[in-house]
Design a protein around this motif. Structure first.
Motif, short mmCIF file in Angstrom:
data_model
loop_
_atom_site.label_atom_id
_atom_site.label_comp_id
_atom_site.label_asym_id
_atom_site.label_seq_id
_atom_site.Cartn_x
_atom_site.Cartn_y
_atom_site.Cartn_z
N GLY A 189 65.49 31.60 53.71
CA GLY A 189 65.41 32.89 53.05
C GLY A 189 64.37 33.78 53.71
N GLY A 190 64.38 35.07 53.33
CA GLY A 190 63.44 36.01 53.92
C GLY A 190 62.55 36.68 52.91
N ASP A 191 62.54 36.16 51.69
CA ASP A 191 61.71 36.80 50.68
C ASP A 191 60.23 36.64 51.02
OD1 ASP A 191 64.04 37.37 49.33
OD2 ASP A 191 63.93 35.56 48.07
N ASP A 192 59.46 37.61 50.56
CA ASP A 192 58.02 37.53 50.76
C ASP A 192 57.45 36.37 49.96
OD1 ASP A 192 58.06 39.70 52.42
OD2 ASP A 192 57.66 41.14 50.81
N ILE A 193 56.59 35.64 50.58
CA ILE A 193 55.96 34.50 49.93
C ILE A 193 54.65 34.95 49.32
CG2 ILE A 193 55.06 32.18 50.25
CD1 ILE A 193 56.83 31.99 52.74
N PRO A 194 54.43 34.73 48.02
CA PRO A 194 53.16 35.13 47.42
C PRO A 194 51.99 34.45 48.12
CG PRO A 194 54.78 34.56 45.73
CD PRO A 194 55.35 34.14 47.05
N GLN A 195 50.98 35.21 48.41
CA GLN A 195 49.83 34.67 49.12
C GLN A 195 48.77 34.13 48.16
OE1 GLN A 195 49.78 34.42 52.51
NE2 GLN A 195 51.89 35.22 52.38
N ASN A 196 48.82 34.57 46.93
CA ASN A 196 47.85 34.08 45.97
C ASN A 196 48.40 32.87 45.24
OD1 ASN A 196 49.80 35.60 44.71
ND2 ASN A 196 48.48 36.23 43.03
N GLY A 197 47.56 31.97 44.87
CA GLY A 197 47.94 30.76 44.19
C GLY A 197 46.94 29.67 44.49
N VAL A 198 47.27 28.48 44.12
CA VAL A 198 46.38 27.35 44.32
C VAL A 198 46.84 26.58 45.55
CG1 VAL A 198 45.41 25.27 43.30
CG2 VAL A 198 46.00 27.22 41.84
N ALA A 199 45.92 26.28 46.46
CA ALA A 199 46.24 25.54 47.67
C ALA A 199 45.39 24.28 47.74
CB ALA A 199 45.99 26.42 48.90
N PHE A 200 45.96 23.23 48.32
CA PHE A 200 45.27 21.94 48.41
C PHE A 200 45.37 21.41 49.84
CE2 PHE A 200 47.05 22.50 44.21
CZ PHE A 200 45.99 22.26 43.37
N ASN A 201 44.22 20.95 50.38
CA ASN A 201 44.19 20.33 51.71
C ASN A 201 44.88 21.23 52.73
OD1 ASN A 201 42.90 18.00 50.65
ND2 ASN A 201 44.93 17.18 50.06
N VAL A 202 44.53 22.50 52.71
CA VAL A 202 45.20 23.46 53.57
C VAL A 202 44.39 23.70 54.83
CG1 VAL A 202 45.95 25.85 53.77
CG2 VAL A 202 46.33 24.59 51.65
N SER A 203 45.08 23.66 55.96
CA SER A 203 44.50 24.12 57.22
C SER A 203 45.27 25.36 57.65
CB SER A 203 44.60 23.04 58.30
OG SER A 203 45.95 22.69 58.54
N THR A 204 44.58 26.29 58.27
CA THR A 204 45.20 27.58 58.57
C THR A 204 44.96 27.96 60.02
OG1 THR A 204 44.84 28.31 56.28
CG2 THR A 204 45.29 30.01 57.94
N ILE A 205 46.02 28.54 60.62
CA ILE A 205 45.92 29.11 61.96
C ILE A 205 45.98 30.62 61.80
CG2 ILE A 205 46.99 29.27 64.23
CD1 ILE A 205 48.16 26.50 63.81
N ASP A 206 44.90 31.29 62.12
CA ASP A 206 44.84 32.74 61.94
C ASP A 206 45.92 33.45 62.76
OD1 ASP A 206 42.68 32.48 60.26
OD2 ASP A 206 41.20 32.69 61.87
N GLY A 207 46.59 34.36 62.11
CA GLY A 207 47.61 35.16 62.77
C GLY A 207 48.97 34.49 62.86
N ALA A 208 49.04 33.22 62.51
CA ALA A 208 50.33 32.51 62.60
C ALA A 208 51.17 32.81 61.35
CB ALA A 208 50.10 31.01 62.73
N PRO A 209 52.47 32.87 61.51
CA PRO A 209 53.35 33.13 60.36
C PRO A 209 53.40 31.90 59.45
CG PRO A 209 54.67 32.62 62.28
CD PRO A 209 53.26 32.69 62.75
#
Length: 239
Positions: free
Chosen positions: A206-226
């Motif tokens: 799907g192409g719907d926007d994914i809410p960015q707010n919420g609860v995250a657990f054990n998350v690693s992030t790559i800046d600028g990556a989709p």
């Protein structure tokens, strides 16, 4: 002398009787023939009665034999009808059981399809890996927190991404106020390469926007990556 006289007298008497020369001899032979005739008639009557009785006995035996044969034939027909009816009932029961078994099998397959976890087939994984390998990049892979089925699919996709030389930052996420189903890739410029690769592999998303707010657990992030979000399995009623 007396003995000789008696013998001569007897001979004379017999001669008189067999010569029919006297009324006494004629009466004797008349009576004798009458008795013989009576005896013959009686014998004929006895023989006739015997013949009649024998014929009657034969007729009774024949009638009894015919009745027995008819009774045996009726019993054979009745047994054949019972056997035929029993066979028909058995065939009907077997057909019913076979139909019930087929219905149960189809229902089992339907339930298996309903509860089965999403799995990438070797062909799908190979096709997706080949499309992703053309333009390796980075991706923040997220999956619905608390949903083991979504985690299972996310692990499979992460393996494909890794083989295609993509950098993957995984993590569990529970968007606030919503529940996402299926696979979602935002329709953004940063995600264009990712979307093109999944589309080339005929992987539904799907192409719907994914809410960015919420609860995250054990998350690693790559800046600028989709973001590539693995949501829960679509309910059967909406598939």
């Amino acid at each position: 002398m007396p003995i000789q006289t008696n013998v001569i007298a007897i001979i004379n008497k017999l001669r008189t009787m067999f010569t029919f020369s006297t009324p006494e001899s004629a009466a004797f032979w008349f009576d004798a023939f009458n008795w013989l005739l009576f005896a013959g008639a009686f014998a004929v009557a006895i023989a006739t009665y015997g013949v009649i009785q024998t014929g009657a006995a034969k007729d009774r035996f024949a009638d009894e034999r015919t009745s027995a044969n008819e009774a045996e034939t009726r019993r054979a027909i009745a047994d054949a009808e019972i056997a035929k009816e029993g066979t028909a009932r058995a065939n009907e029961r077997a057909a019913k059981l076979e139909k019930e078994a087929e219905t149960a099998r189809l229902e089992t397959e339907r339930l298996k399809g309903t509860v089965a976890w999403r799995t990438l087939t070797p062909k799908e994984a190979e096709s997706l890996e080949r499309a992703l390998a053309k333009s390796p990049g980075s991706v923040n892979l997220r999956y619905t927190d608390g949903d083991p089925e979504a985690l299972y699919l996310a692990i499979q996709i992460a393996n494909v991404l890794t083989k295609a030389k993509w950098q993957v930052a995984p993590g569990a996420m529970k968007p606030a106020g919503t529940l996402l189903f299926g696979v979602a890739i935002p329709n953004t410029l940063a995600a264009a390469t990712l979307r093109q690769a999944f589309a080339a592999a005929n992987f539904h998303f799907g192409g719907d926007d994914i809410p960015q707010n919420g609860v995250a657990f054990n998350v690693s992030t790559i800046d600028g990556a989709p973001m590539l979000f693995i949501g829960s399995r679509q309910p059967p009623a909406f598939q």
